[in-house]
Enzyme design. Sequence first.
Site, PDB file in Angstrom:
ATOM      1  N   CYS A 209       0.829  -1.211   0.000  1.00  0.00           N
ATOM      2  CA  CYS A 209       0.000   0.000   0.000  1.00  0.00           C
ATOM      3  C   CYS A 209       0.859   1.256   0.000  1.00  0.00           C
ATOM      4  O   CYS A 209       0.705   2.126  -0.875  1.00  0.00           O
ATOM      5  CB  CYS A 209      -0.939  -0.022   1.196  1.00  0.00           C
ATOM      6  SG  CYS A 209      -0.102  -0.354   2.769  1.00  0.00           S
TER       7      CYS A 209
HETATM    8  N1  LIG Z   1      -5.119  -4.550   4.311  1.00  0.00           N
HETATM    9  C1  LIG Z   1      -4.555  -3.890   3.334  1.00  0.00           C
HETATM   10  O1  LIG Z   1      -4.831  -2.697   3.107  1.00  0.00           O
HETATM   11  C2  LIG Z   1      -3.560  -4.554   2.442  1.00  0.00           C
HETATM   12  C3  LIG Z   1      -2.989  -5.793   2.737  1.00  0.00           C
HETATM   13  N2  LIG Z   1      -2.101  -6.365   1.862  1.00  0.00           N
HETATM   14  C4  LIG Z   1      -1.536  -7.697   2.084  1.00  0.00           C
HETATM   15  O2  LIG Z   1      -2.528  -8.649   1.652  1.00  0.00           O
HETATM   16  C5  LIG Z   1      -2.485  -9.807   2.454  1.00  0.00           C
HETATM   17  C6  LIG Z   1      -3.843  -9.990   3.118  1.00  0.00           C
HETATM   18  O3  LIG Z   1      -4.081  -8.870   3.949  1.00  0.00           O
HETATM   19  P1  LIG Z   1      -5.485  -8.552   4.596  1.00  0.00           P
HETATM   20  O4  LIG Z   1      -6.566  -8.884   3.645  1.00  0.00           O
HETATM   21  O5  LIG Z   1      -5.376  -7.227   5.157  1.00  0.00           O
HETATM   22  O6  LIG Z   1      -5.481  -9.639   5.792  1.00  0.00           O
HETATM   23  P2  LIG Z   1      -6.709 -10.143   6.694  1.00  0.00           P
HETATM   24  O7  LIG Z   1      -6.134 -10.503   8.020  1.00  0.00           O
HETATM   25  O8  LIG Z   1      -7.819  -9.160   6.651  1.00  0.00           O
HETATM   26  O9  LIG Z   1      -7.170 -11.474   5.939  1.00  0.00           O
HETATM   27  C7  LIG Z   1      -6.330 -12.613   5.862  1.00  0.00           C
HETATM   28  C8  LIG Z   1      -7.051 -13.721   5.109  1.00  0.00           C
HETATM   29  O10 LIG Z   1      -6.204 -14.874   5.059  1.00  0.00           O
HETATM   30  C9  LIG Z   1      -6.837 -15.979   5.717  1.00  0.00           C
HETATM   31  N3  LIG Z   1      -5.791 -16.690   6.463  1.00  0.00           N
HETATM   32  C10 LIG Z   1      -5.135 -16.281   7.571  1.00  0.00           C
HETATM   33  N4  LIG Z   1      -4.216 -17.206   7.945  1.00  0.00           N
HETATM   34  C11 LIG Z   1      -4.328 -18.222   7.061  1.00  0.00           C
HETATM   35  C12 LIG Z   1      -3.673 -19.494   6.927  1.00  0.00           C
HETATM   36  N5  LIG Z   1      -2.710 -19.885   7.777  1.00  0.00           N
HETATM   37  N6  LIG Z   1      -4.022 -20.302   5.900  1.00  0.00           N
HETATM   38  C13 LIG Z   1      -4.986 -19.923   5.027  1.00  0.00           C
HETATM   39  N7  LIG Z   1      -5.659 -18.753   5.104  1.00  0.00           N
HETATM   40  C14 LIG Z   1      -5.324 -17.909   6.106  1.00  0.00           C
HETATM   41  C15 LIG Z   1      -7.874 -15.354   6.638  1.00  0.00           C
HETATM   42  O11 LIG Z   1      -8.922 -16.275   6.899  1.00  0.00           O
HETATM   43  P3  LIG Z   1      -9.856 -16.156   8.236  1.00  0.00           P
HETATM   44  O12 LIG Z   1     -10.356 -14.744   8.275  1.00  0.00           O
HETATM   45  O13 LIG Z   1     -10.952 -17.146   7.971  1.00  0.00           O
HETATM   46  O14 LIG Z   1      -9.008 -16.523   9.392  1.00  0.00           O
HETATM   47  C16 LIG Z   1      -8.330 -14.177   5.776  1.00  0.00           C
HETATM   48  O15 LIG Z   1      -9.226 -14.618   4.777  1.00  0.00           O
HETATM   49  C17 LIG Z   1      -1.391  -9.603   3.496  1.00  0.00           C
HETATM   50  O16 LIG Z   1      -0.238 -10.248   3.039  1.00  0.00           O
HETATM   51  C18 LIG Z   1      -1.219  -8.093   3.521  1.00  0.00           C
HETATM   52  O17 LIG Z   1       0.071  -7.772   3.903  1.00  0.00           O
HETATM   53  C19 LIG Z   1      -1.836  -5.767   0.672  1.00  0.00           C
HETATM   54  C20 LIG Z   1      -2.380  -4.552   0.331  1.00  0.00           C
HETATM   55  C21 LIG Z   1      -3.247  -3.848   1.207  1.00  0.00           C
HETATM   56  C1  LIG Z   2      -1.732   0.152   8.994  1.00  0.00           C
HETATM   57  C2  LIG Z   2      -0.792  -1.006   8.774  1.00  0.00           C
HETATM   58  O1  LIG Z   2      -0.485  -1.745   9.680  1.00  0.00           O
HETATM   59  N1  LIG Z   2      -0.326  -1.150   7.540  1.00  0.00           N
HETATM   60  C3  LIG Z   2       0.563  -2.229   7.168  1.00  0.00           C
HETATM   61  C4  LIG Z   2       0.823  -2.197   5.689  1.00  0.00           C
HETATM   62  C5  LIG Z   2      -0.379  -2.675   4.934  1.00  0.00           C
HETATM   63  C6  LIG Z   2      -0.205  -2.918   3.479  1.00  0.00           C
HETATM   64  O2  LIG Z   2      -1.105  -2.801   2.729  1.00  0.00           O
HETATM   65  O3  LIG Z   2       0.963  -3.365   3.038  1.00  0.00           O
HETATM   66  P1  LIG Z   2       1.236  -4.858   2.755  1.00  0.00           P
HETATM   67  O4  LIG Z   2       0.587  -5.183   1.486  1.00  0.00           O
HETATM   68  O5  LIG Z   2       2.701  -5.005   2.697  1.00  0.00           O
HETATM   69  O6  LIG Z   2       0.628  -5.608   3.878  1.00  0.00           O
HETATM   70  C7  LIG Z   2       1.914  -2.137   7.868  1.00  0.00           C
HETATM   71  O7  LIG Z   2       2.353  -1.054   8.222  1.00  0.00           O
HETATM   72  O8  LIG Z   2       2.565  -3.189   7.948  1.00  0.00           O
END
Ligand SMILES: NC(=O)C1=CN([C@@H]2O[C@H](COP(=O)(O)OP(=O)(O)OC[C@H]3O[C@@H](n4cnc5c(N)ncnc54)[C@H](OP(=O)(O)O)[C@@H]3O)[C@@H](O)[C@H]2O)C=CC1
Ligand SMILES: CC(=O)N[C@@H](CCC(=O)OP(=O)(O)O)C(=O)O
Length: 343
Positions: A209
Amino acid sequence: MSSSLAALSSSHFNGAYSLWKIQEELKVSKVGKFRIRATSMATSSPAQGLQLGEGKANKLDKLRIGVLGASGYTGTEIIRLLANHPHFQITLMTADRKAGQSIESVFPHLVTQDLPSLVAVKDADFSVVDAIFCCLPHGTTQEIIKSLPKNQKIVDLSADFRLRDIAEYEEWYGQPHKATTLQQEAVYDLTEISRREIQSARLVANPGCYPTSVQLPLIPLIKSNLIEVRNIIIDSKSGVSGAGRAAKEANLFTEIAEGIRSYGITRHRHVPEIEQGLSEAANSKVTVSFTPHLMPMSRGMQSTIYVEMAPGVTTQDLKDHLVNYYEHEKFVVLLKNSDIFVV
Ligand SMILES: NC(=O)C1=CN([C@@H]2O[C@H](COP(=O)(O)OP(=O)(O)OC[C@H]3O[C@@H](n4cnc5c(N)ncnc54)[C@H](OP(=O)(O)O)[C@@H]3O)[C@@H](O)[C@H]2O)C=CC1
Ligand SMILES: CC(=O)N[C@@H](CCC(=O)OP(=O)(O)O)C(=O)O
């Protein structure tokens, strides 16, 4: 001697859209100080990463999509973007703790969509998908992607395949890389920067992000030598959904409401990713000063970036170049009115 600084603001809604603007120039010279204001805005979507070659797309009515981690924040954004899309059909959705549940029991706003139930990755039938969005925590992602069928296109939203240098990954993420061969194959970049490479890649590593909000404005400016590649200062602010949906004490309402928290100062894991992207654009090693802040808002991001302009360059030159660069991009829109900029 005079020096010219520009402050660029860049923001996006987590995992879905980006906005940025050139906010103001502060020009310091012998004759005093003055300010110029110019504004732009951009939007970008991770769904852009999923573009097959034209031939393949034409043969298919709808591309069948699997969303791994569909019960998380990025997973639900992918679902929101694809559920009503004319060219995609979501045929597989996985979860961990929420496996076995319907998606509307996890995200009620999806109740009107015709979507499959959530299943555990180990029970997933990958024969019903043509392409996969992987929205899993980093670390977990490498193991799971390694075991997926080799003929499927994968867009990975985690950080697991972003850093080209494995040693750097291990240093910043504090764990050994478990899929080093796949890492060599992965294509990391924004669609706007490397569309062709992303189209032909099997494994796409979607930028983080903060790196998205920084690279969208800076890469075009660096590539055309409009800014200096030294003393780049990035002040970023993120909504709490950026930390994912899993419960954490630090992200409770009582901890984050009505306050601002800076974190990861000088050692946030996005520093090497930002420096990797900017260094490639500059063809030389670029280092940055980056400080993220957690804001009392659920989603959205804003980065204010301070740069030194190259000799003779004005903020209007920066703006003109960015307008030109993103002219044909559907998801990058430059703000026309500098007074309206809200995350
Ligand atoms: N949040 C953001 O703004 C952004 C996040 N990211 C990246 O995207 C990825 C996902 O982030 P985010 O959506 O925020 O995470 P969340 O914690 O919101 O969701 C994680 C998802 O993965 C599942 N999960 C967790 N552990 C396991 C496991 N061991 N095996 C299989 N499935 C699993 C969860 O299932 P359940 O809920 O059923 O436990 C859930 O569906 C991360 O790598 C993050 O760094 C990238 C861009 C932006
Ligand atoms: C607020 C907050 O905790 N933000 C996350 C970055 C989230 C993100 O989108 O980056 P990734 O795709 O690398 O997870 C952090 O600082 O680690």
